[in-house]
Scaffold this active site. Structure first.
Site, mmCIF file in Angstrom:
data_model
loop_
_atom_site.group_PDB
_atom_site.id
_atom_site.type_symbol
_atom_site.label_atom_id
_atom_site.label_comp_id
_atom_site.label_asym_id
_atom_site.label_seq_id
_atom_site.Cartn_x
_atom_site.Cartn_y
_atom_site.Cartn_z
ATOM 1 N N LYS A 36 0.841 -1.204 0.000
ATOM 2 C CA LYS A 36 0.000 0.000 0.000
ATOM 3 C C LYS A 36 0.875 1.252 0.000
ATOM 4 O O LYS A 36 0.661 2.168 -0.792
ATOM 5 C CB LYS A 36 -0.900 0.011 1.249
ATOM 6 C CG LYS A 36 -1.560 1.364 1.500
ATOM 7 C CD LYS A 36 -2.430 1.366 2.722
ATOM 8 C CE LYS A 36 -1.721 1.689 4.012
ATOM 9 N NZ LYS A 36 -1.430 3.119 4.217
ATOM 10 N N ASN A 37 1.856 1.277 0.872
ATOM 11 C CA ASN A 37 2.629 2.512 1.030
ATOM 12 C C ASN A 37 3.541 2.801 -0.159
ATOM 13 O O ASN A 37 3.950 3.943 -0.355
ATOM 14 C CB ASN A 37 3.444 2.465 2.330
ATOM 15 C CG ASN A 37 2.551 2.647 3.549
ATOM 16 O OD1 ASN A 37 1.368 2.918 3.419
ATOM 17 N ND2 ASN A 37 3.130 2.496 4.733
ATOM 18 N N CYS A 41 -4.250 13.218 13.115
ATOM 19 C CA CYS A 41 -4.900 11.933 12.896
ATOM 20 C C CYS A 41 -4.765 11.158 14.193
ATOM 21 O O CYS A 41 -4.101 11.615 15.119
ATOM 22 C CB CYS A 41 -4.268 11.183 11.734
ATOM 23 S SG CYS A 41 -2.641 10.588 12.104
ATOM 24 N N ARG A 96 1.280 14.688 13.322
ATOM 25 C CA ARG A 96 1.805 14.455 11.979
ATOM 26 C C ARG A 96 1.842 15.721 11.126
ATOM 27 O O ARG A 96 1.138 15.834 10.114
ATOM 28 C CB ARG A 96 1.001 13.356 11.272
ATOM 29 C CG ARG A 96 0.987 12.072 12.060
ATOM 30 C CD ARG A 96 0.238 10.991 11.374
ATOM 31 N NE ARG A 96 1.034 10.287 10.372
ATOM 32 C CZ ARG A 96 0.588 9.242 9.687
ATOM 33 N NH1 ARG A 96 -0.626 8.803 9.868
ATOM 34 N NH2 ARG A 96 1.363 8.641 8.814
ATOM 35 N N ASP A 103 5.131 0.585 11.908
ATOM 36 C CA ASP A 103 3.878 -0.039 11.452
ATOM 37 C C ASP A 103 3.712 -1.469 11.968
ATOM 38 O O ASP A 103 2.623 -2.042 11.861
ATOM 39 C CB ASP A 103 3.789 -0.019 9.924
ATOM 40 C CG ASP A 103 3.476 1.379 9.393
ATOM 41 O OD1 ASP A 103 3.049 2.236 10.181
ATOM 42 O OD2 ASP A 103 3.661 1.613 8.182
ATOM 43 N N ARG A 134 -8.425 -0.220 5.423
ATOM 44 C CA ARG A 134 -7.583 0.782 4.746
ATOM 45 C C ARG A 134 -6.239 0.186 4.357
ATOM 46 O O ARG A 134 -5.576 0.695 3.462
ATOM 47 C CB ARG A 134 -7.327 1.987 5.661
ATOM 48 C CG ARG A 134 -8.506 2.911 5.814
ATOM 49 C CD ARG A 134 -8.128 4.134 6.616
ATOM 50 N NE ARG A 134 -6.959 4.800 6.030
ATOM 51 C CZ ARG A 134 -6.197 5.683 6.670
ATOM 52 N NH1 ARG A 134 -6.471 6.027 7.902
ATOM 53 N NH2 ARG A 134 -5.168 6.239 6.076
HETATM 54 C C1 UD1 Z 1 4.681 6.807 6.240
HETATM 55 C C2 UD1 Z 1 3.784 5.590 6.132
HETATM 56 C C3 UD1 Z 1 3.314 5.130 7.512
HETATM 57 C C4 UD1 Z 1 4.522 4.906 8.418
HETATM 58 C C5 UD1 Z 1 5.438 6.125 8.431
HETATM 59 C C6 UD1 Z 1 6.730 5.891 9.192
HETATM 60 C C7 UD1 Z 1 2.703 5.944 4.004
HETATM 61 C C8 UD1 Z 1 1.460 6.239 3.265
HETATM 62 N N1 UD1 Z 1 2.631 5.938 5.325
HETATM 63 O O1 UD1 Z 1 3.904 7.848 6.812
HETATM 64 O O2 UD1 Z 1 2.587 3.914 7.342
HETATM 65 O O3 UD1 Z 1 4.059 4.660 9.728
HETATM 66 O O4 UD1 Z 1 5.795 6.467 7.074
HETATM 67 O O5 UD1 Z 1 7.402 4.800 8.702
HETATM 68 O O6 UD1 Z 1 3.735 5.636 3.421
HETATM 69 N N2 UD1 Z 1 6.924 14.471 10.593
HETATM 70 C C9 UD1 Z 1 7.069 15.797 10.909
HETATM 71 N N3 UD1 Z 1 7.034 16.713 9.891
HETATM 72 C C10 UD1 Z 1 6.879 16.344 8.571
HETATM 73 C C11 UD1 Z 1 6.740 14.974 8.267
HETATM 74 C C12 UD1 Z 1 6.768 14.056 9.303
HETATM 75 O O7 UD1 Z 1 7.204 16.171 12.073
HETATM 76 O O8 UD1 Z 1 6.852 17.231 7.688
HETATM 77 C C13 UD1 Z 1 6.907 13.471 11.696
HETATM 78 C C14 UD1 Z 1 5.536 12.794 11.784
HETATM 79 O O9 UD1 Z 1 4.648 13.548 12.563
HETATM 80 C C15 UD1 Z 1 5.891 11.478 12.423
HETATM 81 C C16 UD1 Z 1 7.278 11.177 11.850
HETATM 82 O O10 UD1 Z 1 7.801 12.419 11.391
HETATM 83 O O11 UD1 Z 1 5.966 11.614 13.807
HETATM 84 C C17 UD1 Z 1 7.274 10.174 10.709
HETATM 85 O O12 UD1 Z 1 6.526 10.673 9.642
HETATM 86 P P1 UD1 Z 1 6.769 10.262 8.122
HETATM 87 O O13 UD1 Z 1 8.027 9.477 8.006
HETATM 88 O O14 UD1 Z 1 6.621 11.478 7.278
HETATM 89 O O15 UD1 Z 1 5.550 9.291 7.883
HETATM 90 P P2 UD1 Z 1 4.429 9.355 6.773
HETATM 91 O O16 UD1 Z 1 5.034 9.600 5.427
HETATM 92 O O17 UD1 Z 1 3.312 10.208 7.229
#
Ligand code: UD1
Length: 418
Positions: free
Chosen positions: A22-23, A116, A121, A305, A397
Protein backbone atom coordinates in the site's frame (compact mmCIF):
# COMPACT_ATOMS: atom_id res chain seq x y z
CA UNK A 1 -20.01 -0.60 10.36
CA UNK A 2 -18.50 -4.02 9.61
CA UNK A 3 -16.91 -6.03 12.39
CA UNK A 4 -14.85 -9.22 12.70
CA UNK A 5 -15.93 -12.06 14.94
CA UNK A 6 -12.97 -14.25 15.77
CA UNK A 7 -12.99 -17.50 17.65
CA UNK A 8 -9.40 -17.70 18.89
CA UNK A 9 -7.01 -20.25 20.24
CA UNK A 10 -6.33 -22.11 16.98
CA UNK A 11 -2.77 -22.33 15.66
CA UNK A 12 -2.51 -20.86 12.18
CA UNK A 13 -1.00 -23.24 9.64
CA UNK A 14 -0.31 -22.91 5.93
CA UNK A 15 0.71 -20.33 3.36
CA UNK A 16 -0.65 -17.01 2.11
CA UNK A 17 0.58 -14.73 -0.65
CA UNK A 18 1.68 -11.19 0.11
CA UNK A 19 -0.19 -8.41 -1.65
CA UNK A 20 1.39 -5.35 -3.21
CA UNK A 21 2.58 -2.65 -0.84
CA UNK A 22 0.00 0.00 0.00
CA UNK A 23 2.63 2.51 1.03
CA UNK A 24 4.61 2.02 -2.18
CA UNK A 25 1.50 2.04 -4.39
CA UNK A 26 0.19 5.39 -3.08
CA UNK A 27 3.10 7.60 -4.25
CA UNK A 28 3.67 5.50 -7.38
CA UNK A 29 0.03 5.96 -8.45
CA UNK A 30 0.25 9.69 -7.70
CA UNK A 31 3.43 10.00 -9.78
CA UNK A 32 1.14 9.57 -12.81
CA UNK A 33 0.44 13.29 -12.26
CA UNK A 34 3.99 13.90 -13.52
CA UNK A 35 3.22 12.77 -17.07
CA UNK A 36 0.61 13.07 -19.83
CA UNK A 37 1.22 9.50 -20.93
CA UNK A 38 -0.47 6.35 -19.65
CA UNK A 39 0.87 4.68 -16.49
CA UNK A 40 0.15 1.00 -15.91
CA UNK A 41 0.79 -0.01 -12.33
CA UNK A 42 0.58 -3.69 -11.35
CA UNK A 43 0.26 -5.56 -8.06
CA UNK A 44 -1.89 -2.80 -6.63
CA UNK A 45 -3.87 -4.01 -3.59
CA UNK A 46 -7.55 -3.06 -3.62
CA UNK A 47 -7.81 -1.17 -0.35
CA UNK A 48 -9.74 1.81 0.94
CA UNK A 49 -6.66 4.07 0.70
CA UNK A 50 -6.03 2.95 -2.88
CA UNK A 51 -9.65 3.72 -3.81
CA UNK A 52 -9.19 7.16 -2.25
CA UNK A 53 -6.06 7.60 -4.39
CA UNK A 54 -8.00 6.65 -7.54
CA UNK A 55 -10.65 9.24 -6.64
CA UNK A 56 -7.93 11.82 -6.06
CA UNK A 57 -6.35 11.10 -9.46
CA UNK A 58 -9.75 11.34 -11.15
CA UNK A 59 -10.52 14.58 -9.37
CA UNK A 60 -7.22 15.99 -10.63
CA UNK A 61 -8.14 15.04 -14.22
CA UNK A 62 -6.90 11.50 -14.86
CA UNK A 63 -8.94 8.52 -16.02
CA UNK A 64 -8.38 5.45 -13.86
CA UNK A 65 -9.40 1.88 -14.60
CA UNK A 66 -8.62 -1.04 -12.34
CA UNK A 67 -8.81 -4.75 -12.98
CA UNK A 68 -7.10 -7.73 -11.34
CA UNK A 69 -4.56 -5.66 -9.45
CA UNK A 70 -3.58 -3.52 -12.45
CA UNK A 71 -4.35 0.21 -12.43
CA UNK A 72 -4.30 2.09 -15.73
CA UNK A 73 -4.03 5.82 -15.32
CA UNK A 74 -4.60 7.67 -18.55
CA UNK A 75 -4.68 11.35 -19.47
CA UNK A 76 -8.25 12.58 -19.64
CA UNK A 77 -8.66 16.30 -19.15
CA UNK A 78 -6.66 19.34 -18.11
CA UNK A 79 -5.17 18.69 -14.69
CA UNK A 80 -6.68 20.48 -11.72
CA UNK A 81 -4.13 21.92 -9.27
CA UNK A 82 -6.37 22.23 -6.20
CA UNK A 83 -6.74 19.09 -4.08
CA UNK A 84 -10.16 18.46 -2.48
CA UNK A 85 -10.50 18.55 1.32
CA UNK A 86 -12.97 15.64 1.31
CA UNK A 87 -10.31 13.24 0.03
CA UNK A 88 -7.29 14.73 1.78
CA UNK A 89 -8.96 14.41 5.18
CA UNK A 90 -9.58 10.69 4.52
CA UNK A 91 -5.96 9.99 3.75
CA UNK A 92 -2.92 11.96 4.83
CA UNK A 93 -0.83 10.67 1.91
CA UNK A 94 -2.96 12.92 -0.36
CA UNK A 95 -0.46 15.65 0.50
CA UNK A 96 1.83 13.87 -1.99
CA UNK A 97 0.03 15.59 -4.87
CA UNK A 98 1.81 18.83 -3.85
CA UNK A 99 5.24 17.90 -5.27
CA UNK A 100 4.09 16.69 -8.71
CA UNK A 101 1.60 19.56 -9.23
CA UNK A 102 4.10 22.19 -8.15
CA UNK A 103 6.73 20.76 -10.51
CA UNK A 104 4.41 20.70 -13.52
CA UNK A 105 2.26 23.81 -13.05
CA UNK A 106 4.28 25.90 -10.61
CA UNK A 107 1.24 26.02 -8.39
CA UNK A 108 -0.77 23.72 -6.12
CA UNK A 109 -3.31 24.07 -3.38
CA UNK A 110 -3.56 21.27 -0.83
CA UNK A 111 -5.81 21.26 2.24
CA UNK A 112 -3.67 20.86 5.36
CA UNK A 113 -4.16 17.24 6.41
CA UNK A 114 -4.72 18.05 10.09
CA UNK A 115 -4.10 15.62 12.93
CA UNK A 116 -4.90 11.93 12.90
CA UNK A 117 -5.45 9.27 15.49
CA UNK A 118 -1.76 8.43 15.82
CA UNK A 119 -0.55 11.97 16.37
CA UNK A 120 -0.20 15.50 15.06
CA UNK A 121 1.80 14.46 11.98
CA UNK A 122 2.76 17.92 10.69
CA UNK A 123 4.06 18.48 7.13
CA UNK A 124 6.67 21.11 7.99
CA UNK A 125 9.50 19.03 6.51
CA UNK A 126 7.67 18.78 3.13
CA UNK A 127 7.01 22.54 3.13
CA UNK A 128 10.49 23.67 4.12
CA UNK A 129 12.08 21.41 1.52
CA UNK A 130 9.72 22.50 -1.29
CA UNK A 131 10.54 26.11 -0.37
CA UNK A 132 14.23 25.29 -0.86
CA UNK A 133 13.38 24.37 -4.48
CA UNK A 134 11.92 27.87 -4.90
CA UNK A 135 8.28 27.42 -3.89
CA UNK A 136 6.46 30.27 -2.18
CA UNK A 137 4.26 28.98 0.60
CA UNK A 138 1.04 30.50 1.89
CA UNK A 139 -1.68 29.26 4.13
CA UNK A 140 -5.24 30.39 3.43
CA UNK A 141 -8.53 28.99 4.74
CA UNK A 142 -6.95 25.73 5.85
CA UNK A 143 -5.20 25.26 2.50
CA UNK A 144 -1.52 25.13 1.79
CA UNK A 145 -0.89 27.30 -1.28
CA UNK A 146 2.29 26.63 -3.22
CA UNK A 147 3.46 28.75 -6.11
CA UNK A 148 6.72 29.47 -7.91
CA UNK A 149 8.02 31.80 -10.60
CA UNK A 150 11.01 29.60 -11.06
CA UNK A 151 12.06 26.32 -9.44
CA UNK A 152 15.66 25.19 -9.25
CA UNK A 153 17.54 22.22 -7.84
CA UNK A 154 19.05 22.53 -4.36
CA UNK A 155 20.93 20.59 -1.74
CA UNK A 156 18.42 19.80 1.03
CA UNK A 157 19.13 18.08 4.32
CA UNK A 158 16.02 16.79 6.10
CA UNK A 159 15.91 17.30 9.90
CA UNK A 160 14.27 13.84 10.12
CA UNK A 161 14.06 11.13 7.42
CA UNK A 162 10.33 11.60 6.78
CA UNK A 163 8.95 9.03 4.34
CA UNK A 164 6.29 11.32 2.88
CA UNK A 165 8.59 14.34 2.56
CA UNK A 166 11.22 12.23 0.78
CA UNK A 167 8.57 11.03 -1.71
CA UNK A 168 7.11 14.50 -2.28
CA UNK A 169 10.55 15.97 -2.93
CA UNK A 170 11.63 13.14 -5.25
CA UNK A 171 8.53 13.59 -7.38
CA UNK A 172 8.89 17.36 -7.50
CA UNK A 173 12.65 17.50 -8.11
CA UNK A 174 12.36 14.96 -10.95
CA UNK A 175 11.06 17.84 -13.13
CA UNK A 176 12.91 20.76 -11.52
CA UNK A 177 15.84 22.10 -13.56
CA UNK A 178 19.28 21.53 -12.09
CA UNK A 179 20.67 19.09 -9.57
CA UNK A 180 18.86 18.34 -6.32
CA UNK A 181 20.56 16.40 -3.57
CA UNK A 182 18.37 15.10 -0.77
CA UNK A 183 20.24 14.18 2.41
CA UNK A 184 19.15 12.39 5.58
CA UNK A 185 16.22 10.98 3.61
CA UNK A 186 14.08 7.94 4.33
CA UNK A 187 15.63 4.54 3.52
CA UNK A 188 12.35 2.61 3.46
CA UNK A 189 12.02 0.07 0.59
CA UNK A 190 8.91 1.93 -0.62
CA UNK A 191 11.13 4.94 -1.40
CA UNK A 192 13.36 2.82 -3.62
CA UNK A 193 10.32 1.37 -5.37
CA UNK A 194 9.15 4.91 -6.17
CA UNK A 195 12.69 5.74 -7.31
CA UNK A 196 12.72 2.72 -9.67
CA UNK A 197 9.36 3.74 -11.09
CA UNK A 198 10.44 7.38 -11.63
CA UNK A 199 13.63 6.21 -13.35
CA UNK A 200 11.52 4.06 -15.72
CA UNK A 201 9.51 7.22 -16.44
CA UNK A 202 12.73 8.92 -17.54
CA UNK A 203 13.81 10.61 -14.30
CA UNK A 204 17.53 10.93 -13.67
CA UNK A 205 17.71 9.89 -10.06
CA UNK A 206 19.83 7.57 -7.96
CA UNK A 207 20.59 6.55 -4.38
CA UNK A 208 24.15 7.43 -3.53
CA UNK A 209 26.53 6.22 -0.87
CA UNK A 210 25.19 7.01 2.60
CA UNK A 211 21.63 6.93 1.29
CA UNK A 212 21.35 10.42 -0.17
CA UNK A 213 19.35 10.81 -3.36
CA UNK A 214 20.76 12.72 -6.34
CA UNK A 215 18.30 14.03 -8.90
CA UNK A 216 19.12 15.71 -12.17
CA UNK A 217 15.87 17.40 -13.22
CA UNK A 218 14.54 16.50 -16.67
CA UNK A 219 12.03 18.39 -18.86
CA UNK A 220 9.45 15.67 -19.28
CA UNK A 221 8.54 12.24 -17.95
CA UNK A 222 6.93 9.45 -19.96
CA UNK A 223 4.38 6.75 -19.18
CA UNK A 224 5.43 3.60 -17.35
CA UNK A 225 4.66 -0.04 -16.68
CA UNK A 226 5.65 -0.92 -13.14
CA UNK A 227 4.77 -3.58 -10.55
CA UNK A 228 4.70 -2.54 -6.90
CA UNK A 229 6.85 -4.42 -4.32
CA UNK A 230 5.40 -6.83 -1.73
CA UNK A 231 3.74 -5.30 1.31
CA UNK A 232 6.19 -5.82 4.16
CA UNK A 233 3.72 -4.66 6.82
CA UNK A 234 1.00 -7.07 5.69
CA UNK A 235 3.63 -9.84 5.47
CA UNK A 236 4.89 -9.04 8.97
CA UNK A 237 1.36 -9.02 10.38
CA UNK A 238 0.64 -12.56 9.11
CA UNK A 239 4.01 -13.80 10.36
CA UNK A 240 3.23 -12.35 13.79
CA UNK A 241 -0.22 -13.96 13.74
CA UNK A 242 1.52 -17.28 13.06
CA UNK A 243 4.00 -16.76 15.90
CA UNK A 244 1.35 -15.57 18.41
CA UNK A 245 -0.94 -18.54 17.74
CA UNK A 246 1.95 -21.01 18.09
CA UNK A 247 1.53 -21.95 14.44
CA UNK A 248 3.56 -22.33 11.26
CA UNK A 249 2.91 -19.73 8.60
CA UNK A 250 4.57 -19.04 5.24
CA UNK A 251 4.13 -15.78 3.37
CA UNK A 252 4.87 -16.32 -0.32
CA UNK A 253 5.96 -13.64 -2.80
CA UNK A 254 7.32 -11.59 0.09
CA UNK A 255 10.72 -9.98 0.51
CA UNK A 256 12.82 -11.17 3.51
CA UNK A 257 15.37 -8.40 2.93
CA UNK A 258 12.74 -5.74 3.64
CA UNK A 259 11.84 -7.36 6.97
CA UNK A 260 15.32 -8.02 8.35
CA UNK A 261 14.66 -6.28 11.68
CA UNK A 262 11.38 -8.12 12.31
CA UNK A 263 12.91 -11.50 11.39
CA UNK A 264 15.88 -10.90 13.68
CA UNK A 265 13.56 -10.02 16.58
CA UNK A 266 11.41 -13.10 15.90
CA UNK A 267 14.50 -15.31 15.96
CA UNK A 268 15.54 -13.72 19.27
CA UNK A 269 12.06 -14.52 20.60
CA UNK A 270 12.77 -18.20 19.89
CA UNK A 271 10.54 -18.42 16.82
CA UNK A 272 12.02 -20.54 14.05
CA UNK A 273 12.46 -18.36 10.99
CA UNK A 274 13.42 -19.59 7.54
CA UNK A 275 13.26 -17.95 4.16
CA UNK A 276 13.99 -18.25 0.48
CA UNK A 277 14.52 -15.40 -1.98
CA UNK A 278 10.79 -14.65 -2.02
CA UNK A 279 9.08 -16.42 0.87
CA UNK A 280 9.29 -16.36 4.65
CA UNK A 281 8.22 -19.04 7.14
CA UNK A 282 7.84 -18.73 10.89
CA UNK A 283 7.29 -21.70 13.15
CA UNK A 284 6.45 -21.44 16.83
CA UNK A 285 4.53 -24.70 17.03
CA UNK A 286 7.05 -26.30 19.40
CA UNK A 287 7.97 -23.46 21.70
CA UNK A 288 6.22 -20.52 23.37
CA UNK A 289 7.95 -17.30 22.20
CA UNK A 290 9.96 -15.27 24.73
CA UNK A 291 9.30 -11.58 25.19
CA UNK A 292 11.73 -9.36 23.25
CA UNK A 293 11.74 -5.58 23.70
CA UNK A 294 11.60 -3.30 20.66
CA UNK A 295 12.02 0.35 19.90
CA UNK A 296 10.75 1.73 16.61
CA UNK A 297 13.11 3.53 14.26
CA UNK A 298 13.28 4.66 10.64
CA UNK A 299 14.23 1.82 8.26
CA UNK A 300 16.25 -0.41 8.62
CA UNK A 301 15.25 -0.25 12.32
CA UNK A 302 12.11 -1.90 13.71
CA UNK A 303 9.15 -0.47 11.73
CA UNK A 304 6.58 1.58 13.61
CA UNK A 305 3.88 -0.04 11.45
CA UNK A 306 4.63 -3.42 13.09
CA UNK A 307 4.89 -2.08 16.62
CA UNK A 308 1.25 -2.81 17.48
CA UNK A 309 1.12 -6.42 16.13
CA UNK A 310 4.48 -7.07 17.85
CA UNK A 311 2.96 -5.90 21.11
CA UNK A 312 0.21 -8.52 20.66
CA UNK A 313 2.87 -11.20 20.34
CA UNK A 314 4.58 -9.93 23.52
CA UNK A 315 1.24 -10.11 25.36
CA UNK A 316 1.23 -13.91 25.01
CA UNK A 317 5.00 -14.48 25.19
CA UNK A 318 7.01 -15.78 28.12
CA UNK A 319 8.47 -13.01 30.32
CA UNK A 320 8.23 -9.25 30.05
CA UNK A 321 9.65 -6.47 27.91
CA UNK A 322 9.24 -2.93 26.66
CA UNK A 323 7.89 -1.33 23.53
CA UNK A 324 9.29 2.12 22.83
CA UNK A 325 7.57 4.13 20.12
CA UNK A 326 10.01 6.72 18.78
CA UNK A 327 8.36 7.68 15.49
CA UNK A 328 4.81 8.74 16.44
CA UNK A 329 3.75 10.45 19.64
CA UNK A 330 0.45 8.67 20.15
CA UNK A 331 0.58 5.17 18.82
CA UNK A 332 -0.58 3.03 21.76
CA UNK A 333 -4.35 3.20 21.32
CA UNK A 334 -4.39 -0.58 20.94
CA UNK A 335 -2.91 -1.03 24.46
CA UNK A 336 -6.12 -0.39 26.48
CA UNK A 337 -8.04 -2.60 24.02
CA UNK A 338 -5.52 -5.42 24.49
CA UNK A 339 -5.90 -4.92 28.24
CA UNK A 340 -9.63 -5.68 27.80
CA UNK A 341 -8.49 -9.10 26.58
CA UNK A 342 -6.43 -9.67 29.72
CA UNK A 343 -3.08 -8.27 28.54
CA UNK A 344 -0.81 -6.71 31.16
CA UNK A 345 0.43 -3.43 29.69
CA UNK A 346 1.48 -0.25 31.46
CA UNK A 347 1.92 2.78 29.20
CA UNK A 348 4.14 5.64 30.28
CA UNK A 349 4.63 8.28 27.59
CA UNK A 350 6.38 6.71 24.62
CA UNK A 351 7.04 3.42 26.43
CA UNK A 352 4.77 0.46 27.13
CA UNK A 353 5.84 -2.23 29.58
CA UNK A 354 4.31 -5.57 28.63
CA UNK A 355 4.16 -8.64 30.83
CA UNK A 356 3.28 -11.80 28.98
CA UNK A 357 0.33 -13.88 30.17
CA UNK A 358 -0.27 -17.59 29.45
CA UNK A 359 -3.34 -16.69 27.42
CA UNK A 360 -5.64 -13.80 26.54
CA UNK A 361 -9.41 -14.10 26.61
CA UNK A 362 -11.92 -12.99 23.98
CA UNK A 363 -13.63 -9.61 24.44
CA UNK A 364 -15.35 -6.80 22.55
CA UNK A 365 -12.65 -4.45 21.28
CA UNK A 366 -12.45 -1.53 18.90
CA UNK A 367 -9.89 -0.66 16.20
CA UNK A 368 -8.77 2.96 16.07
CA UNK A 369 -6.12 2.87 13.34
CA UNK A 370 -4.90 0.45 10.66
CA UNK A 371 -2.06 -1.28 12.46
CA UNK A 372 -3.60 -1.04 15.94
CA UNK A 373 -6.63 -2.79 14.43
CA UNK A 374 -4.41 -5.51 12.97
CA UNK A 375 -2.85 -5.98 16.41
CA UNK A 376 -6.30 -6.66 17.88
CA UNK A 377 -6.89 -9.33 15.23
CA UNK A 378 -3.52 -10.98 16.03
CA UNK A 379 -4.38 -10.98 19.75
CA UNK A 380 -7.90 -12.29 19.08
CA UNK A 381 -6.54 -15.19 17.03
CA UNK A 382 -4.30 -16.17 19.96
CA UNK A 383 -6.96 -15.58 22.66
CA UNK A 384 -9.24 -18.19 24.16
CA UNK A 385 -12.90 -17.62 23.26
CA UNK A 386 -14.65 -15.16 21.01
CA UNK A 387 -13.53 -11.62 20.21
CA UNK A 388 -15.49 -9.00 18.33
CA UNK A 389 -13.33 -6.37 16.65
CA UNK A 390 -15.39 -3.26 15.92
CA UNK A 391 -14.63 -0.49 13.41
CA UNK A 392 -12.68 -2.68 11.03
CA UNK A 393 -12.95 0.02 8.35
CA UNK A 394 -9.57 1.08 9.75
CA UNK A 395 -8.15 -2.38 8.99
CA UNK A 396 -9.70 -2.30 5.50
CA UNK A 397 -7.58 0.78 4.75
CA UNK A 398 -4.46 -1.36 4.83
CA UNK A 399 -5.24 -5.09 4.51
CA UNK A 400 -6.80 -6.64 1.42
CA UNK A 401 -9.25 -9.49 2.15
CA UNK A 402 -7.72 -10.01 5.59
CA UNK A 403 -10.41 -12.41 6.77
CA UNK A 404 -10.04 -14.57 3.63
CA UNK A 405 -6.27 -14.79 3.96
CA UNK A 406 -6.49 -15.65 7.67
CA UNK A 407 -9.27 -18.19 7.08
CA UNK A 408 -7.02 -19.93 4.53
CA UNK A 409 -4.54 -20.39 7.41
CA UNK A 410 -7.23 -22.04 9.54
CA UNK A 411 -8.40 -18.98 11.47
CA UNK A 412 -12.02 -18.91 12.60
CA UNK A 413 -12.85 -15.40 11.52
CA UNK A 414 -15.89 -13.89 9.87
CA UNK A 415 -16.95 -10.45 8.80
CA UNK A 416 -20.33 -9.25 9.94
CA UNK A 417 -21.64 -6.47 7.73
CA UNK A 418 -23.16 -3.59 9.55
C1 UD1 B 1 4.68 6.81 6.24
C2 UD1 B 1 3.78 5.59 6.13
C3 UD1 B 1 3.31 5.13 7.51
C4 UD1 B 1 4.52 4.91 8.42
C5 UD1 B 1 5.44 6.13 8.43
C6 UD1 B 1 6.73 5.89 9.19
C7 UD1 B 1 2.70 5.94 4.00
C8 UD1 B 1 1.46 6.24 3.26
N1 UD1 B 1 2.63 5.94 5.33
O1 UD1 B 1 3.90 7.85 6.81
O2 UD1 B 1 2.59 3.91 7.34
O3 UD1 B 1 4.06 4.66 9.73
O4 UD1 B 1 5.79 6.47 7.07
O5 UD1 B 1 7.40 4.80 8.70
O6 UD1 B 1 3.74 5.64 3.42
N2 UD1 B 1 6.92 14.47 10.59
C9 UD1 B 1 7.07 15.80 10.91
N3 UD1 B 1 7.03 16.71 9.89
C10 UD1 B 1 6.88 16.34 8.57
C11 UD1 B 1 6.74 14.97 8.27
C12 UD1 B 1 6.77 14.06 9.30
O7 UD1 B 1 7.20 16.17 12.07
O8 UD1 B 1 6.85 17.23 7.69
C13 UD1 B 1 6.91 13.47 11.70
C14 UD1 B 1 5.54 12.79 11.78
O9 UD1 B 1 4.65 13.55 12.56
C15 UD1 B 1 5.89 11.48 12.42
C16 UD1 B 1 7.28 11.18 11.85
O10 UD1 B 1 7.80 12.42 11.39
O11 UD1 B 1 5.97 11.61 13.81
C17 UD1 B 1 7.27 10.17 10.71
O12 UD1 B 1 6.53 10.67 9.64
P1 UD1 B 1 6.77 10.26 8.12
O13 UD1 B 1 8.03 9.48 8.01
O14 UD1 B 1 6.62 11.48 7.28
O15 UD1 B 1 5.55 9.29 7.88
P2 UD1 B 1 4.43 9.35 6.77
O16 UD1 B 1 5.03 9.60 5.43
O17 UD1 B 1 3.31 10.21 7.23
Amino acid sequence: MDKFIISGGHSLKGAVTAGGSKNAALPILLSALLTDEECIIGRVPLLRDIETTFKLLEYHGKKVSFSKGVARIAPHKKLVTEAPYDLVKQMRASVLVAGPLLARFHKASVPLPGGCAIGMRPIDIHITALARLGAKIDNANGNLLLSADKLRGARIRFPFPSVGATENLMMCAALVPGVTILENVAMEPEIDDLLDCLVKMGAEMSREKGGRIRINGVKKLRGVKHDVIADRVETGTYLLAGAATRGRVTVKKSCPEHLASLLEHLARAGVRVSYTADSITVDSSKVRPRSVSIHTEPHPGFPTDLQAPWMSLMCVSHGSGEVKEDIFENRFMHAPELARMGALIAVDGHTAAVEGVPSLSGAEVMASDIRGGAALVVAALAAKGETTVQRIYHIDRGYERMEKKLASLGAKIRRVKG
